[in-house]
Design a protein around this motif. Sequence first.
Motif, PDB file in Angstrom:
ATOM      1  N   GLY A 140       0.838  -1.240   0.089  1.00  0.00           N
ATOM      2  CA  GLY A 140      -0.025  -0.010   0.113  1.00  0.00           C
ATOM      3  C   GLY A 140       0.672   1.247   0.143  1.00  0.00           C
ATOM      4  N   ILE A 141       1.892   1.146  -0.695  1.00  0.00           N
ATOM      5  CA  ILE A 141       2.835   2.236  -0.835  1.00  0.00           C
ATOM      6  C   ILE A 141       2.010   3.441  -1.569  1.00  0.00           C
ATOM      7  N   ASN A 142       2.129   4.562  -0.907  1.00  0.00           N
ATOM      8  CA  ASN A 142       1.207   5.758  -1.773  1.00  0.00           C
ATOM      9  C   ASN A 142       2.014   7.178  -1.743  1.00  0.00           C
ATOM     10  N   ILE A 143       2.601   7.330  -2.813  1.00  0.00           N
ATOM     11  CA  ILE A 143       3.641   8.580  -2.515  1.00  0.00           C
ATOM     12  C   ILE A 143       3.049   9.590  -3.806  1.00  0.00           C
ATOM     13  N   SER A 144       3.161  10.972  -3.371  1.00  0.00           N
ATOM     14  CA  SER A 144       2.867  12.123  -4.272  1.00  0.00           C
ATOM     15  C   SER A 144       3.951  12.995  -4.194  1.00  0.00           C
ATOM     16  N   THR A 145       4.296  13.477  -5.478  1.00  0.00           N
ATOM     17  CA  THR A 145       5.326  14.507  -5.597  1.00  0.00           C
ATOM     18  C   THR A 145       5.145  15.341  -6.922  1.00  0.00           C
ATOM     19  N   GLY A 146       5.776  16.635  -6.713  1.00  0.00           N
ATOM     20  CA  GLY A 146       5.501  17.526  -7.718  1.00  0.00           C
ATOM     21  C   GLY A 146       4.182  18.004  -8.109  1.00  0.00           C
ATOM     22  N   SER A 147       3.714  18.295  -8.972  1.00  0.00           N
ATOM     23  CA  SER A 147       2.387  18.835  -9.356  1.00  0.00           C
ATOM     24  C   SER A 147       1.186  18.011  -9.453  1.00  0.00           C
ATOM     25  N   SER A 148       1.652  16.731 -10.027  1.00  0.00           N
ATOM     26  CA  SER A 148       0.726  15.738 -10.435  1.00  0.00           C
ATOM     27  C   SER A 148       1.181  14.156 -10.148  1.00  0.00           C
ATOM     28  N   THR A 149       2.400  14.046  -9.992  1.00  0.00           N
ATOM     29  CA  THR A 149       2.942  12.556  -9.782  1.00  0.00           C
ATOM     30  C   THR A 149       2.423  11.871  -8.520  1.00  0.00           C
ATOM     31  N   ARG A 150       1.829  10.689  -8.733  1.00  0.00           N
ATOM     32  CA  ARG A 150       1.449   9.773  -7.687  1.00  0.00           C
ATOM     33  C   ARG A 150       2.081   8.453  -7.986  1.00  0.00           C
ATOM     34  N   LEU A 151       2.429   7.716  -7.084  1.00  0.00           N
ATOM     35  CA  LEU A 151       3.162   6.609  -7.193  1.00  0.00           C
ATOM     36  C   LEU A 151       2.478   5.401  -5.992  1.00  0.00           C
ATOM     37  N   LYS A 152       1.703   4.324  -6.639  1.00  0.00           N
ATOM     38  CA  LYS A 152       1.328   3.349  -5.783  1.00  0.00           C
ATOM     39  C   LYS A 152       2.007   2.073  -5.828  1.00  0.00           C
ATOM     40  N   ALA A 153       2.297   1.239  -5.097  1.00  0.00           N
ATOM     41  CA  ALA A 153       3.168  -0.002  -5.244  1.00  0.00           C
ATOM     42  C   ALA A 153       2.940  -1.040  -4.046  1.00  0.00           C
TER      43      ALA A 153
END
Length: 223
Positions: A22-35
């Motif tokens: 359930g990794i959930n990371i946001s960065t920048g203006s729109s980047t989202r990462l789930k893993a």
Amino acid sequence: YTLSLHDALPIWGPVNRLTGKGINISTGSSTRLKANFTIVGLPDYQSATYDIPLIRIHSGRKDLELLGNLSQTMELPEIIDLEVILKGKLKAFKASGNMTSSFGNGRFTGSLDEKENFTAEVGLDQFNVGRLMKKQDLMGTMTLQAKASGHGLDIKTIRSKIDVTSSQFNLNKYTYHNLSIHGNIAGMGFDGSIKLNDANAAFDFMGKVDMNNKQAFAQFRFD
């Protein structure tokens, strides 16, 4: 440039057996990462085994350009979504993924073993290659299926069988249809066939072109 970690990072276990869920990371203006992932064998990252059942990435041109000065050589999509599955080691793995973007869609599967034997399959659906390469005056969208299997990662010594079919591709402001390429690659050489069966243009190439030596060699039939 900010990094937002939604809740605490759910990663646990000793260094030689890390699990993330359930990794959930946001960065920048729109980047989202789930893993989700399991990594066994760290800190030796080269021999460690990576089991990543799914990575989802949403990003776009504004954030991607912050990673490097890519805008001089290519134009990046305004929006891009990736889903990737990977299992194995850095030099021996199986992977697959899907991409949707403002330039078109794509998908891939591939494998590599420790002896550099590989397989790869790529599909593009109305993907705007011209915009990506900043060559819109020359190229446009492309739809194709490509398969390759062989040995070696060095362009000078690679050996591979290739099969490519393109239902449509845009070149010089004209959309061609029904291109097929079948043959074998040996370094800088190709031995096989290239056929185009378009309503306004058709040809049939069968033969061999070898540029591995100082003097190029070609033997073919072109109809």
